[in-house]
Design a protein around this motif. Structure first.
Motif, mmCIF file in Angstrom:
data_model
loop_
_atom_site.group_PDB
_atom_site.id
_atom_site.type_symbol
_atom_site.label_atom_id
_atom_site.label_comp_id
_atom_site.label_asym_id
_atom_site.label_seq_id
_atom_site.Cartn_x
_atom_site.Cartn_y
_atom_site.Cartn_z
ATOM 1 N N TRP A 83 43.778 47.838 40.887
ATOM 2 C CA TRP A 83 43.761 48.448 42.218
ATOM 3 C C TRP A 83 42.351 48.931 42.574
ATOM 4 N N THR A 84 41.687 49.551 41.641
ATOM 5 C CA THR A 84 40.349 50.076 41.926
ATOM 6 C C THR A 84 39.302 48.980 41.967
ATOM 7 N N GLY A 85 39.640 47.836 41.418
ATOM 8 C CA GLY A 85 38.654 46.762 41.320
ATOM 9 C C GLY A 85 37.776 46.873 40.094
ATOM 10 N N GLY A 86 37.998 47.915 39.318
ATOM 11 C CA GLY A 86 37.143 48.134 38.165
ATOM 12 C C GLY A 86 37.489 47.295 36.960
ATOM 13 N N ILE A 87 38.681 46.729 36.973
ATOM 14 C CA ILE A 87 39.117 45.902 35.842
ATOM 15 C C ILE A 87 39.512 44.536 36.364
ATOM 16 N N THR A 88 38.932 43.513 35.760
ATOM 17 C CA THR A 88 39.322 42.140 36.057
ATOM 18 C C THR A 88 39.566 41.417 34.735
ATOM 19 N N ASP A 89 40.382 40.414 34.804
ATOM 20 C CA ASP A 89 40.636 39.602 33.618
ATOM 21 C C ASP A 89 40.920 38.181 34.072
ATOM 22 N N TYR A 90 40.576 37.223 33.241
ATOM 23 C CA TYR A 90 40.689 35.824 33.603
ATOM 24 C C TYR A 90 41.246 35.027 32.428
ATOM 25 N N SER A 91 41.832 33.912 32.758
ATOM 26 C CA SER A 91 42.229 33.003 31.695
ATOM 27 C C SER A 91 40.978 32.358 31.109
ATOM 28 N N ASP A 92 41.080 31.930 29.891
ATOM 29 C CA ASP A 92 39.928 31.317 29.234
ATOM 30 C C ASP A 92 39.447 30.079 29.984
ATOM 31 N N SER A 93 40.355 29.387 30.630
ATOM 32 C CA SER A 93 40.003 28.126 31.286
ATOM 33 C C SER A 93 39.134 28.321 32.524
ATOM 34 N N VAL A 94 39.121 29.536 33.086
ATOM 35 C CA VAL A 94 38.331 29.769 34.303
ATOM 36 C C VAL A 94 37.246 30.818 34.096
ATOM 37 N N LYS A 95 37.258 31.470 32.953
ATOM 38 C CA LYS A 95 36.299 32.548 32.714
ATOM 39 C C LYS A 95 34.872 32.024 32.838
ATOM 40 N N GLY A 96 34.051 32.755 33.574
ATOM 41 C CA GLY A 96 32.671 32.351 33.811
ATOM 42 C C GLY A 96 32.486 31.478 35.027
ATOM 43 N N ARG A 97 33.578 30.967 35.571
ATOM 44 C CA ARG A 97 33.504 30.113 36.763
ATOM 45 C C ARG A 97 34.162 30.761 37.978
ATOM 46 N N PHE A 98 35.215 31.521 37.753
ATOM 47 C CA PHE A 98 35.964 32.148 38.842
ATOM 48 C C PHE A 98 35.696 33.651 38.853
ATOM 49 N N THR A 99 35.713 34.212 40.048
ATOM 50 C CA THR A 99 35.516 35.653 40.206
ATOM 51 C C THR A 99 36.508 36.192 41.227
ATOM 52 N N ILE A 100 37.189 37.266 40.854
ATOM 53 C CA ILE A 100 38.127 37.925 41.763
ATOM 54 C C ILE A 100 37.498 39.207 42.290
ATOM 55 N N SER A 101 37.696 39.444 43.572
ATOM 56 C CA SER A 101 37.250 40.697 44.179
ATOM 57 C C SER A 101 38.297 41.127 45.196
ATOM 58 N N ARG A 102 38.201 42.370 45.622
ATOM 59 C CA ARG A 102 39.148 42.839 46.628
ATOM 60 C C ARG A 102 38.446 43.759 47.603
ATOM 61 N N ASP A 103 38.906 43.695 48.832
ATOM 62 C CA ASP A 103 38.403 44.568 49.894
ATOM 63 C C ASP A 103 39.603 45.378 50.368
ATOM 64 N N LYS A 104 39.702 46.611 49.885
ATOM 65 C CA LYS A 104 40.876 47.419 50.205
ATOM 66 C C LYS A 104 40.943 47.747 51.681
ATOM 67 N N GLY A 105 39.797 47.872 52.330
ATOM 68 C CA GLY A 105 39.789 48.155 53.763
ATOM 69 C C GLY A 105 40.407 47.040 54.580
ATOM 70 N N LYS A 106 40.261 45.810 54.077
ATOM 71 C CA LYS A 106 40.813 44.645 54.773
ATOM 72 C C LYS A 106 42.129 44.186 54.156
ATOM 73 N N ASN A 107 42.593 44.896 53.125
ATOM 74 C CA ASN A 107 43.820 44.478 52.423
ATOM 75 C C ASN A 107 43.752 43.013 52.016
ATOM 76 N N THR A 108 42.627 42.622 51.485
ATOM 77 C CA THR A 108 42.411 41.220 51.144
ATOM 78 C C THR A 108 41.826 41.101 49.742
ATOM 79 N N VAL A 109 42.278 40.103 49.036
ATOM 80 C CA VAL A 109 41.773 39.781 47.714
ATOM 81 C C VAL A 109 41.181 38.373 47.765
ATOM 82 N N TYR A 110 40.111 38.176 47.041
ATOM 83 C CA TYR A 110 39.415 36.890 47.071
ATOM 84 C C TYR A 110 39.360 36.282 45.675
ATOM 85 N N LEU A 111 39.347 34.960 45.650
ATOM 86 C CA LEU A 111 39.132 34.232 44.408
ATOM 87 C C LEU A 111 38.003 33.240 44.668
#
Length: 124
Positions: free
Chosen positions: A53-81
Motif C-alpha cells: 500500500w505504501t509503495g515501500g515494498i515490491t516483489d517480483y517473480s524471478d522471471s521478470v526481476k530486473g526487467r519489470f517495475t511496479i509503481s503506484r500513484d495513490k492520488g490517481k488510484n492507479t498502479v503501473y507495471l
C-alpha cells in the motif's frame, strides 16, 4: 467492492517495452497491496509482481526481476507495471488485483478483486 481496469497492452517486438496501467474505482482500497498476474495460453495464472500500500515494498517473480517495475500513484488510484526487455515468453493476459492486508503477495487466492485483463503479445 473495488473495480479494476487494466490498459496498455498490445503487440511489441522482443526487446521492446510496454507500460500497463491499472485504474481502481469504487470503494477505497486504502491499505491494500496491488498485484500483477499473467496467464499464457494453456498455462495457469502466475504471479508477476506486487507492491505494498505504501509503495515501500515490491516483489517480483524471478522471471521478470530486473526487467519489470511496479509503481503506484495513490492520488490517481492507479498502479503501473513497466515492462522492459520483453521476451516472447512474457506473452499473456495480464491482470491486476487488490489484496487486503495479511498473507503473502504470491497467492492469487489472497486477492479479492480482479480486473478483466489486458493482452500482451511479444513477437520474436
Amino acid at each position: 467492492q473495488v473495480q479494476l481496469v487494466e490498459s496498455g497492452g498490445g503487440l511489441v517486438q522482443a526487446g521492446g517495452s510496454l507500460r500497463l496501467s491499472c485504474a481502481a474505482s469504487g470503494r477505497t482500497f486504502s491499505g491494500y497491496a496491488m498485484g500483477w498476474f499473467r496467464q499464457a495460453p494453456g498455462k495457469e495464472r502466475e504471479f508477476v509482481g506486487a507492491i505494498s500500500w505504501t509503495g515501500g515494498i515490491t516483489d517480483y517473480s524471478d522471471s521478470v526481476k530486473g526487467r519489470f517495475t511496479i509503481s503506484r500513484d495513490k492520488g490517481k488510484n492507479t498502479v503501473y507495471l513497466q515492462m522492459n526487455s520483453l521476451k516472447p515468453e512474457d506473452t499473456g493476459v495480464y491482470y491486476c488485483a487488490a489484496k487486503p492486508p495479511g498473507g503473502n503477495f504470491y497467492n492469487a487466492a489472497g486477492y479479492y478483486s480482479w480486473g478483466p485483463g489486458t493482452q500482451v503479445t511479444v513477437s520474436s
